[in-house]
Scaffold this motif. Sequence first.
Motif, PDB file in Angstrom:
ATOM      1  N   GLU A  17      -3.408-103.294 -83.573  1.00 14.57           N
ATOM      2  CA  GLU A  17      -3.411-102.081 -82.753  1.00 14.57           C
ATOM      3  C   GLU A  17      -4.553-102.114 -81.736  1.00 14.57           C
ATOM      4  OE1 GLU A  17      -3.533 -99.056 -85.778  1.00 14.57           O
ATOM      5  OE2 GLU A  17      -1.344 -98.966 -85.912  1.00 14.57           O
ATOM      6  N   ALA A  18      -5.723-102.573 -82.158  1.00 14.01           N
ATOM      7  CA  ALA A  18      -6.872-102.644 -81.255  1.00 14.01           C
ATOM      8  C   ALA A  18      -6.602-103.605 -80.097  1.00 14.01           C
ATOM      9  CB  ALA A  18      -8.119-103.070 -82.025  1.00 14.01           C
ATOM     10  N   ILE A  19      -6.044-104.771 -80.391  1.00 17.86           N
ATOM     11  CA  ILE A  19      -5.731-105.743 -79.338  1.00 17.86           C
ATOM     12  C   ILE A  19      -4.710-105.152 -78.366  1.00 17.86           C
ATOM     13  CG2 ILE A  19      -4.645-107.973 -78.833  1.00 17.86           C
ATOM     14  CD1 ILE A  19      -5.891-108.980 -81.468  1.00 17.86           C
ATOM     15  N   SER A  23      -4.967-104.008 -73.560  1.00 17.30           N
ATOM     16  CA  SER A  23      -4.170-104.770 -72.589  1.00 17.30           C
ATOM     17  C   SER A  23      -4.667-104.608 -71.152  1.00 17.30           C
ATOM     18  CB  SER A  23      -2.689-104.415 -72.693  1.00 17.30           C
ATOM     19  OG  SER A  23      -2.473-103.069 -72.362  1.00 17.30           O
ATOM     20  N   ASP A  24      -5.149-103.429 -70.760  1.00 19.22           N
ATOM     21  CA  ASP A  24      -5.672-103.248 -69.399  1.00 19.22           C
ATOM     22  C   ASP A  24      -6.922-104.094 -69.166  1.00 19.22           C
ATOM     23  OD1 ASP A  24      -3.641-101.468 -68.759  1.00 19.22           O
ATOM     24  OD2 ASP A  24      -4.850 -99.692 -69.246  1.00 19.22           O
ATOM     25  N   VAL A  38       3.777-104.984 -73.516  1.00 17.41           N
ATOM     26  CA  VAL A  38       3.168-105.392 -74.775  1.00 17.41           C
ATOM     27  C   VAL A  38       4.084-104.890 -75.875  1.00 17.41           C
ATOM     28  CG1 VAL A  38       1.173-105.219 -76.309  1.00 17.41           C
ATOM     29  CG2 VAL A  38       0.834-105.228 -73.826  1.00 17.41           C
ATOM     30  N   GLU A  39       4.595-105.833 -76.662  1.00 17.50           N
ATOM     31  CA  GLU A  39       5.533-105.508 -77.736  1.00 17.50           C
ATOM     32  C   GLU A  39       4.809-105.665 -79.070  1.00 17.50           C
ATOM     33  OE1 GLU A  39       9.793-107.325 -79.046  1.00 17.50           O
ATOM     34  OE2 GLU A  39       9.163-107.655 -76.980  1.00 17.50           O
ATOM     35  N   ASN A  40       4.773-104.600 -79.825  1.00 16.79           N
ATOM     36  CA  ASN A  40       4.089-104.619 -81.110  1.00 16.79           C
ATOM     37  C   ASN A  40       5.101-104.774 -82.241  1.00 16.79           C
ATOM     38  OD1 ASN A  40       1.493-104.060 -80.061  1.00 16.79           O
ATOM     39  ND2 ASN A  40       2.087-101.938 -79.818  1.00 16.79           N
ATOM     40  N   ARG A  41       4.829-105.706 -83.095  1.00 12.38           N
ATOM     41  CA  ARG A  41       5.579-105.845 -84.348  1.00 12.38           C
ATOM     42  C   ARG A  41       4.548-105.785 -85.467  1.00 12.38           C
ATOM     43  NH1 ARG A  41       9.820-110.509 -82.494  1.00 12.38           N
ATOM     44  NH2 ARG A  41      10.674-109.324 -80.757  1.00 12.38           N
ATOM     45  N   ILE A  42       3.855-104.656 -85.495  1.00 12.70           N
ATOM     46  CA  ILE A  42       2.701-104.489 -86.362  1.00 12.70           C
ATOM     47  C   ILE A  42       3.083-104.400 -87.830  1.00 12.70           C
ATOM     48  CG2 ILE A  42       0.814-102.887 -86.907  1.00 12.70           C
ATOM     49  CD1 ILE A  42       0.501-102.434 -83.918  1.00 12.70           C
ATOM     50  N   LEU A  50       3.388-109.358 -78.814  1.00 16.52           N
ATOM     51  CA  LEU A  50       3.998-110.184 -77.780  1.00 16.52           C
ATOM     52  C   LEU A  50       3.593-109.638 -76.420  1.00 16.52           C
ATOM     53  CD1 LEU A  50       6.084-110.060 -80.311  1.00 16.52           C
ATOM     54  CD2 LEU A  50       7.495-111.383 -78.771  1.00 16.52           C
ATOM     55  N   PHE A  51       2.980-110.482 -75.618  1.00 15.99           N
ATOM     56  CA  PHE A  51       2.595-110.111 -74.265  1.00 15.99           C
ATOM     57  C   PHE A  51       3.586-110.742 -73.300  1.00 15.99           C
ATOM     58  CE2 PHE A  51      -1.398-109.503 -76.476  1.00 15.99           C
ATOM     59  CZ  PHE A  51      -1.953-108.410 -75.844  1.00 15.99           C
TER      60      PHE A  51
END
Length: 74
Positions: A17-19, A23-24, A38-42, A50-51
């Motif tokens: 979540e922190a990473i 993103s900015d 930015v795709e999160n599969r946390i 995924l960026f």
Amino acid sequence: MKTIVYNPSQIEVNFAEAISQLSDEIEAKLDGIKIIEVENRIKADNPLILFHLQDTDGDIHELVIKLIQKPDKL
């Protein structure tokens, strides 16, 4: 702190979540490369971020960060 659950561990989830939230700041250091999404599969076994990027030529690229916490030493 003893980790009981590793898949995913709370540290992996928090770190992912922190990473994602940075993103900015990350984009500002990429010399013209834009972060499109930015795709999160946390909640995955090992969290993924995924960026989706666009380079200066307009080409699309994808970078994957996978977080894996090693087991605590006994």
